[in-house]
Motif scaffolding. Structure first.
Motif, PDB file in Angstrom:
ATOM      1  N   MET A   1       0.819  -1.190   0.000  1.00 52.41           N
ATOM      2  CA  MET A   1       0.000   0.000   0.000  1.00 52.41           C
ATOM      3  C   MET A   1       0.865   1.258   0.000  1.00 52.41           C
ATOM      4  O   MET A   1       0.541   2.228  -0.670  1.00 52.41           O
ATOM      5  N   PHE A   2       1.971   1.256   0.738  1.00 51.85           N
ATOM      6  CA  PHE A   2       2.801   2.450   0.850  1.00 51.85           C
ATOM      7  C   PHE A   2       3.523   2.799  -0.453  1.00 51.85           C
ATOM      8  O   PHE A   2       3.970   3.924  -0.624  1.00 51.85           O
ATOM      9  N   GLU A   3       3.634   1.852  -1.373  1.00 53.16           N
ATOM     10  CA  GLU A   3       4.303   2.144  -2.639  1.00 53.16           C
ATOM     11  C   GLU A   3       3.487   3.101  -3.504  1.00 53.16           C
ATOM     12  O   GLU A   3       4.004   3.696  -4.448  1.00 53.16           O
ATOM     13  N   TYR A   4       2.199   3.265  -3.202  1.00 51.78           N
ATOM     14  CA  TYR A   4       1.341   4.177  -3.965  1.00 51.78           C
ATOM     15  C   TYR A   4       1.415   5.616  -3.455  1.00 51.78           C
ATOM     16  O   TYR A   4       0.909   6.526  -4.105  1.00 51.78           O
ATOM     17  N   LEU A   5       2.014   5.818  -2.300  1.00 49.40           N
ATOM     18  CA  LEU A   5       2.158   7.162  -1.753  1.00 49.40           C
ATOM     19  C   LEU A   5       3.349   7.861  -2.391  1.00 49.40           C
ATOM     20  O   LEU A   5       4.331   7.217  -2.762  1.00 49.40           O
ATOM     21  N   PRO A   6       3.306   9.175  -2.515  1.00 46.42           N
ATOM     22  CA  PRO A   6       4.450   9.882  -3.112  1.00 46.42           C
ATOM     23  C   PRO A   6       5.666   9.802  -2.184  1.00 46.42           C
ATOM     24  O   PRO A   6       5.511   9.727  -0.960  1.00 46.42           O
ATOM     25  N   PRO A   7       6.871   9.834  -2.753  1.00 44.49           N
ATOM     26  CA  PRO A   7       8.072   9.785  -1.911  1.00 44.49           C
ATOM     27  C   PRO A   7       8.221  11.079  -1.108  1.00 44.49           C
ATOM     28  O   PRO A   7       7.749  12.141  -1.523  1.00 44.49           O
ATOM     29  N   LEU A   8       8.882  10.977   0.023  1.00 41.09           N
ATOM     30  CA  LEU A   8       9.114  12.151   0.865  1.00 41.09           C
ATOM     31  C   LEU A   8      10.362  12.883   0.383  1.00 41.09           C
ATOM     32  O   LEU A   8      11.363  12.266   0.031  1.00 41.09           O
ATOM     33  N   ASN A   9      10.311  14.201   0.400  1.00 35.29           N
ATOM     34  CA  ASN A   9      11.443  15.008  -0.046  1.00 35.29           C
ATOM     35  C   ASN A   9      12.412  15.264   1.108  1.00 35.29           C
ATOM     36  O   ASN A   9      12.300  14.659   2.180  1.00 35.29           O
ATOM     37  N   GLU A  10      13.344  16.195   0.912  1.00 34.85           N
ATOM     38  CA  GLU A  10      14.357  16.494   1.929  1.00 34.85           C
ATOM     39  C   GLU A  10      13.770  17.117   3.198  1.00 34.85           C
ATOM     40  O   GLU A  10      14.425  17.157   4.222  1.00 34.85           O
ATOM     41  N   HIS A  11      12.525  17.604   3.130  1.00 37.77           N
ATOM     42  CA  HIS A  11      11.840  18.144   4.313  1.00 37.77           C
ATOM     43  C   HIS A  11      10.968  17.090   4.987  1.00 37.77           C
ATOM     44  O   HIS A  11      10.221  17.403   5.911  1.00 37.77           O
ATOM     45  N   ASN A  12      11.036  15.877   4.476  1.00 40.80           N
ATOM     46  CA  ASN A  12      10.224  14.759   4.969  1.00 40.80           C
ATOM     47  C   ASN A  12       8.739  14.985   4.695  1.00 40.80           C
ATOM     48  O   ASN A  12       7.878  14.635   5.499  1.00 40.80           O
ATOM     49  N   LEU A  13       8.455  15.586   3.536  1.00 43.12           N
ATOM     50  CA  LEU A  13       7.084  15.889   3.132  1.00 43.12           C
ATOM     51  C   LEU A  13       6.828  15.348   1.727  1.00 43.12           C
ATOM     52  O   LEU A  13       7.753  15.289   0.912  1.00 43.12           O
ATOM     53  N   PRO A  14       5.583  14.991   1.400  1.00 41.11           N
ATOM     54  CA  PRO A  14       5.269  14.536   0.041  1.00 41.11           C
ATOM     55  C   PRO A  14       5.012  15.687  -0.930  1.00 41.11           C
ATOM     56  O   PRO A  14       4.733  15.463  -2.097  1.00 41.11           O
ATOM     57  N   TYR A  15       5.103  16.918  -0.461  1.00 41.50           N
ATOM     58  CA  TYR A  15       4.921  18.110  -1.292  1.00 41.50           C
ATOM     59  C   TYR A  15       6.075  19.062  -0.988  1.00 41.50           C
ATOM     60  O   TYR A  15       6.791  18.877  -0.004  1.00 41.50           O
TER      61      TYR A  15
END
Length: 165
Positions: A1-15
């Motif tokens: 399920m977690f593979e469908y979520l966007p990756p986290l950036n350098e701020h630990n955020l998906p945006y």
């Protein structure tokens, strides 16, 4: 399920960057401006400012729930270290409490506006002062989370990922 979520950036955020502070500053400004309009309207006998105050409270009440939504998401992604957990918990608790208090004050203001849109009573202004104090405390805790504990800042996120914190 977690593979469908966007990756986290350098701020630990998906945006790209935090959204919570942007929306929160909007809420803070509207609540403070509503209070100032009520004071100036009351002491300056300018009832048109009561309408400005009402609409600011109305939109602040809607916006606070958007701020809480993003705050909960970003707090969960922050992975706070032990030193920051206490303040984050207080900030979260007061945020939810402020949403209820602001909703109550806005509902009360709606009733007052329905009865007589040209005035506000002293007890309402007193409650507004208490609301301003709570908002100031909330701002203090939010600032502390960012400027002292560095949640979602690059050095803190890197330290968390490396297991230093």
């Amino acid at each position: 399920m977690f593979e469908y979520l966007p990756p986290l950036n350098e701020h630990n955020l998906p945006y790209p960057d935090t959204i919570h502070p942007i929306v929160v500053h909007f809420v803070i400004a509207m609540v403070l401006f509503a209070f100032v309009c009520d004071l100036i309207g009351y002491f300056g006998k300018n009832s048109r400012l009561f309408e400005v105050s009402w609409w600011n409270l109305f939109f602040a009440t809607i916006s606070i729930f958007i701020a809480i939504l993003f705050g909960q998401i970003e707090a969960g992604l922050a992975e706070p270290y032990n030193a920051a957990v206490r303040e984050l918990n207080w900030h979260t608790t007061l945020g939810w409490s402020l949403s209820a208090i602001l909703s109550g004050v806005t509902a009360w203001r709606y009733i007052l506006r329905s009865k007589d849109p040209t005035t506000v009573p002293i007890p309402y202004l007193g409650v507004s002062v208490l609301l301003m104090l709570l908002v100031c405390v909330q701002v203090y805790w939010g600032d502390k989370l960012v400027w002292v504990y560095g949640l979602h800042s690059l050095p803190v996120v890197e330290a968390m990922r490396e297991g230093v914190l």
